[in-house]
Structures are given as C-alpha cells and as structure tokens.
Design a protein around this motif. Structure first.
Motif, PDB file in Angstrom:
ATOM      1  N   HIS A 155       0.813  -1.214   0.000  1.00  0.00           N
ATOM      2  CA  HIS A 155       0.000   0.000   0.000  1.00  0.00           C
ATOM      3  C   HIS A 155       0.847   1.265   0.000  1.00  0.00           C
ATOM      4  O   HIS A 155       0.365   2.329  -0.375  1.00  0.00           O
ATOM      5  CB  HIS A 155      -0.937   0.015   1.210  1.00  0.00           C
ATOM      6  CG  HIS A 155      -2.030  -1.002   1.121  1.00  0.00           C
ATOM      7  ND1 HIS A 155      -2.961  -1.189   2.121  1.00  0.00           N
ATOM      8  CD2 HIS A 155      -2.354  -1.894   0.143  1.00  0.00           C
ATOM      9  CE1 HIS A 155      -3.788  -2.154   1.774  1.00  0.00           C
ATOM     10  NE2 HIS A 155      -3.439  -2.593   0.582  1.00  0.00           N
ATOM     11  N   GLY A 156       2.087   1.158   0.436  1.00  0.00           N
ATOM     12  CA  GLY A 156       2.952   2.339   0.510  1.00  0.00           C
ATOM     13  C   GLY A 156       4.039   2.310  -0.548  1.00  0.00           C
ATOM     14  O   GLY A 156       4.328   1.275  -1.165  1.00  0.00           O
ATOM     15  N   GLU A 157       4.671   3.456  -0.746  1.00  0.00           N
ATOM     16  CA  GLU A 157       5.737   3.547  -1.745  1.00  0.00           C
ATOM     17  C   GLU A 157       6.981   2.767  -1.330  1.00  0.00           C
ATOM     18  O   GLU A 157       7.753   2.329  -2.181  1.00  0.00           O
ATOM     19  CB  GLU A 157       6.071   5.013  -2.021  1.00  0.00           C
ATOM     20  CG  GLU A 157       4.971   5.728  -2.795  1.00  0.00           C
ATOM     21  CD  GLU A 157       4.562   4.952  -4.053  1.00  0.00           C
ATOM     22  OE1 GLU A 157       5.414   4.771  -4.952  1.00  0.00           O
ATOM     23  OE2 GLU A 157       3.396   4.513  -4.141  1.00  0.00           O
ATOM     24  N   ARG A 158       7.172   2.575  -0.017  1.00  0.00           N
ATOM     25  CA  ARG A 158       8.264   1.709   0.423  1.00  0.00           C
ATOM     26  C   ARG A 158       8.050   0.289  -0.117  1.00  0.00           C
ATOM     27  O   ARG A 158       8.996  -0.379  -0.539  1.00  0.00           O
ATOM     28  CB  ARG A 158       8.342   1.704   1.955  1.00  0.00           C
ATOM     29  CG  ARG A 158       9.455   0.831   2.530  1.00  0.00           C
ATOM     30  CD  ARG A 158       9.355   0.806   4.052  1.00  0.00           C
ATOM     31  NE  ARG A 158      10.335  -0.068   4.642  1.00  0.00           N
ATOM     32  CZ  ARG A 158      11.512   0.316   5.129  1.00  0.00           C
ATOM     33  NH1 ARG A 158      11.848   1.596   5.075  1.00  0.00           N
ATOM     34  NH2 ARG A 158      12.350  -0.557   5.666  1.00  0.00           N
ATOM     35  N   ARG A 160       6.346  -0.540  -2.864  1.00  0.00           N
ATOM     36  CA  ARG A 160       6.619  -0.532  -4.311  1.00  0.00           C
ATOM     37  C   ARG A 160       8.120  -0.624  -4.558  1.00  0.00           C
ATOM     38  O   ARG A 160       8.581  -1.411  -5.401  1.00  0.00           O
ATOM     39  CB  ARG A 160       6.059   0.722  -4.967  1.00  0.00           C
ATOM     40  CG  ARG A 160       6.368   0.796  -6.469  1.00  0.00           C
ATOM     41  CD  ARG A 160       6.016   2.158  -7.043  1.00  0.00           C
ATOM     42  NE  ARG A 160       4.585   2.340  -7.147  1.00  0.00           N
ATOM     43  CZ  ARG A 160       3.849   1.939  -8.188  1.00  0.00           C
ATOM     44  NH1 ARG A 160       4.417   1.306  -9.200  1.00  0.00           N
ATOM     45  NH2 ARG A 160       2.563   2.156  -8.212  1.00  0.00           N
ATOM     46  N   ALA A 161       8.881   0.159  -3.813  1.00  0.00           N
ATOM     47  CA  ALA A 161      10.330   0.134  -3.990  1.00  0.00           C
ATOM     48  C   ALA A 161      10.900  -1.231  -3.614  1.00  0.00           C
ATOM     49  O   ALA A 161      11.808  -1.748  -4.281  1.00  0.00           O
ATOM     50  CB  ALA A 161      10.973   1.237  -3.148  1.00  0.00           C
ATOM     51  N   THR A 164      10.101  -3.706  -6.365  1.00  0.00           N
ATOM     52  CA  THR A 164      10.933  -3.412  -7.529  1.00  0.00           C
ATOM     53  C   THR A 164      12.340  -3.961  -7.344  1.00  0.00           C
ATOM     54  O   THR A 164      12.909  -4.596  -8.241  1.00  0.00           O
ATOM     55  CB  THR A 164      10.984  -1.903  -7.782  1.00  0.00           C
ATOM     56  OG1 THR A 164       9.657  -1.403  -7.984  1.00  0.00           O
ATOM     57  CG2 THR A 164      11.836  -1.575  -8.997  1.00  0.00           C
ATOM     58  N   ASP A 203       3.841  -2.616 -11.557  1.00  0.00           N
ATOM     59  CA  ASP A 203       2.647  -1.764 -11.646  1.00  0.00           C
ATOM     60  C   ASP A 203       1.369  -2.572 -11.472  1.00  0.00           C
ATOM     61  O   ASP A 203       0.440  -2.152 -10.772  1.00  0.00           O
ATOM     62  CB  ASP A 203       2.615  -1.045 -12.991  1.00  0.00           C
ATOM     63  CG  ASP A 203       3.610   0.098 -13.076  1.00  0.00           C
ATOM     64  OD1 ASP A 203       4.105   0.541 -12.020  1.00  0.00           O
ATOM     65  OD2 ASP A 203       3.906   0.540 -14.204  1.00  0.00           O
ATOM     66  N   ILE A 206       1.133  -3.891  -7.692  1.00  0.00           N
ATOM     67  CA  ILE A 206       0.828  -2.817  -6.743  1.00  0.00           C
ATOM     68  C   ILE A 206      -0.612  -2.358  -6.915  1.00  0.00           C
ATOM     69  O   ILE A 206      -1.341  -2.155  -5.925  1.00  0.00           O
ATOM     70  CB  ILE A 206       1.804  -1.648  -6.917  1.00  0.00           C
ATOM     71  CG1 ILE A 206       3.229  -2.070  -6.514  1.00  0.00           C
ATOM     72  CG2 ILE A 206       1.355  -0.443  -6.105  1.00  0.00           C
ATOM     73  CD1 ILE A 206       3.382  -2.489  -5.063  1.00  0.00           C
ATOM     74  N   ARG A 210      -3.660  -2.555  -4.000  1.00  0.00           N
ATOM     75  CA  ARG A 210      -4.252  -1.304  -3.536  1.00  0.00           C
ATOM     76  C   ARG A 210      -5.734  -1.226  -3.911  1.00  0.00           C
ATOM     77  O   ARG A 210      -6.556  -0.767  -3.114  1.00  0.00           O
ATOM     78  CB  ARG A 210      -3.479  -0.114  -4.114  1.00  0.00           C
ATOM     79  CG  ARG A 210      -2.059  -0.021  -3.565  1.00  0.00           C
ATOM     80  CD  ARG A 210      -1.278   1.158  -4.104  1.00  0.00           C
ATOM     81  NE  ARG A 210       0.085   1.165  -3.564  1.00  0.00           N
ATOM     82  CZ  ARG A 210       1.007   2.087  -3.840  1.00  0.00           C
ATOM     83  NH1 ARG A 210       0.707   3.091  -4.656  1.00  0.00           N
ATOM     84  NH2 ARG A 210       2.212   2.002  -3.312  1.00  0.00           N
TER      85      ARG A 210
END
Length: 298
Positions: A155-158, A160-161, A164, A203, A206, A210
């Motif tokens: 749910h957070g950008e951490r 996603r990173a 990745t 993409d 994620i 979400r």
C-alpha cells in the motif's frame, strides 16, 4: 513446450498449449507470484487423458504484454476476469473448464460467475475467490492480518520500492510462507522467477493490492463489472473446490458455507500436506478434479 501468442483484449497473451486441438478444453491459470510452471505438470497429465489444455501467463507476468502503452496497468479483479474471457474468445475455445489458484483462481471464478455460458465448469483452489471490496475495511483477526503483511506493505511507496528491488527474494519468501510443507527447491523456484521480470509486473501487482482495499481507482472500463462483483454473485456452474490443509495463508472453508456460493458444488476437498499452490504441489489431484468437472459437461 513451445510458447504461443494470441491477441486477446488488452494483451498479447503468451501461453503454452498441450494435447489435441479440438478436444474438450481446459484453461489452467497460475497466481501471484507464480507462473505457468505451477500448472504445467497438471496440464501434461490432462493432455495424456485427451484434453486440450492452454495455460496463459497473466497480465504482468512472463512474456505476456500490453498491446497499447497507454492502457492502465490495472491488476484489479475485473481486469483479470475480462482477460480470461477475451483469451477464451480469441482461441475460440468452446466452453472450457476453467481452473486455477490465487489470481488465476479469481479470474476463473469471475468468468464462471458472470459469464457461465462461456465455461463448462470450474476448479477453484481456495474456495470463493471473488473479492468483497465493499467490506475490505473490516479488520480480520490479528493472526490473519499478520498473514496478509505483504498486501499492506504494497500500500505504501516503500512497498513498491521493495517489490521493484527485491521481487525474487520477496516471491521466494511468500512461496515458503504459503506452502510450509512443500519441499520446493531453489531450482524449481528459479525456473519461475524470470516471469517476475515482466516490465509491467510491479505496476500490475501494486495496483491489484491497492485496488482490493479501495485505496486506488480502477480502470473506468471495468466499473460495471466491479459493481456486479460487489454483489458477490453465486457461481452456478459445476464446481470443485480444492484447498490445502497446510496453507500458510488461508484456512479451509466449511463445505456448507461453500454451497451458498457454489449451488452446483460437485466436491470440496481439503488436501493433506498441501499448501497454497495445489496445482504444483498435487498436480494429479488437480488434474483429476478438472477431468471430473469436464465429464459433467452438458
């Protein structure tokens, strides 16, 4: 097995095919984070028994690609359902049995629920696999919430990173957590891991995790389908539900509860020493279920 490709809906779908074309068909579908290797052994068994079997890579996995760079990289459940319907149509499959687990099981459940005339039956690993997004904010038990840690991480950008940078390490961790009694080797995992190098993998994943919690909007083209799924439709085709007794993710459901979702439930089987991935952990049992449903083809 030579890889084949077909344009279907938003995608150029890469898939493997087994058995004689024109024979009664089955579509076998993998989940996250897996690939077609999860269903290959079952597909070979089904082909030996005279079925025509196709096993596609889902959107965001392996060699499957989006046709248009502008298409939203959605991982929402309705997109998976539309992908499967388009794939069946593109190959001109006549009422195949649809069977899968995790994301693939969700696609199979959606097509069986919303477009039952397209399929002869269903094998769903994990039960009723259609998300109840309107109820997604209702908390589960702390133990169950802990098992879903990866969903909240995404749910957070951490997250996603992290996905990745560490997609293979994260997938291997989930394999082991979800199937703790499966003696899977690193070599078996390594055969599937390249599927996560798809340029759309992050993409799509994620967005999937979400959207199911209503944290992001879906593709507007699928709003009507999501509205139908929010009603939690029954699945009225002949169905077999397989569940792993040793799943590290979800506990097996009760048969009586499943009958409310599957009014034509043929069988509910809880598989000893099997975890989240029955097609790969118990390919003979999975193949037998597909044949059993196929024999009920009307």
């Amino acid at each position: 097995m030579p890889l084949q490709h077909v344009e279907a809906g938003d995608l150029v779908v890469a898939y493997e095919a087994f058995g004689p074309p024109g024979a009664p068909a089955a579509v076998l579908l993998h989940g996250f984070p897996y690939d077609v290797a999860a269903v290959r052994a079952a597909a070979e068994r089904l082909a030996a028994r005279g079925l025509h079997v196709v096993a596609p890579y889902l959107r965001g996995f392996g060699p499957t690609r989006f046709i248009d760079v502008a298409t939203r990289r959605s991982g929402q459940q309705a997109a998976l359902g539309h992908d499967l319907r388009a794939f069946i149509d593109a190959l001109a499959l006549v009422r195949p049995v649809v069977a899968g687990f995790d994301w693939g099981g969700r696609a199979a459940c959606i097509v069986a629920a919303l477009w039952p005339e397209r399929v002869a039956g269903l094998v769903s690993c994990g039960g009723y696999n259609i998300q109840d997004i309107p109820s997604a904010q209702t908390p589960l038990s702390p133990a169950m919430e802990a098992r879903l840690w990866y969903q909240f991480y995404f749910h957070g950008e951490r997250g996603r990173a992290g996905l990745t940078a560490n997609r293979r390490e994260l997938a291997w961790l989930l394999w082991r957590q979800w199937s703790p009694t499966w003696p899977v080797s690193r070599e078996t995992f390594a055969a599937s891991a390249p599927a996560f190098d798809n340029p759309d993998f992050v993409d799509v994943v994620i967005h999937s995790y979400r959207h199911r919690y209503a944290r992001v909007a879906g593709d507007p083209r699928f709003e009507a389908t999501e509205a139908r799924l929010a009603a939690q439709p029954a699945i009225a085709v002949p169905s077999i539900v397989l569940e792993g007794a040793d799943s590290g993710l979800f506990a097996a459901a009760g048969t009586s509860a499943l009958r409310r979702r599957f009014p034509r439930l043929v069988a509910h089987r809880v598989l000893a020493e099997v975890g989240h991935n029955p097609p790969q952990e118990a390919p003979e049992t999975f193949a037998d279920a597909v044949v059993e449903v196929a024999c009920r083809r009307g």
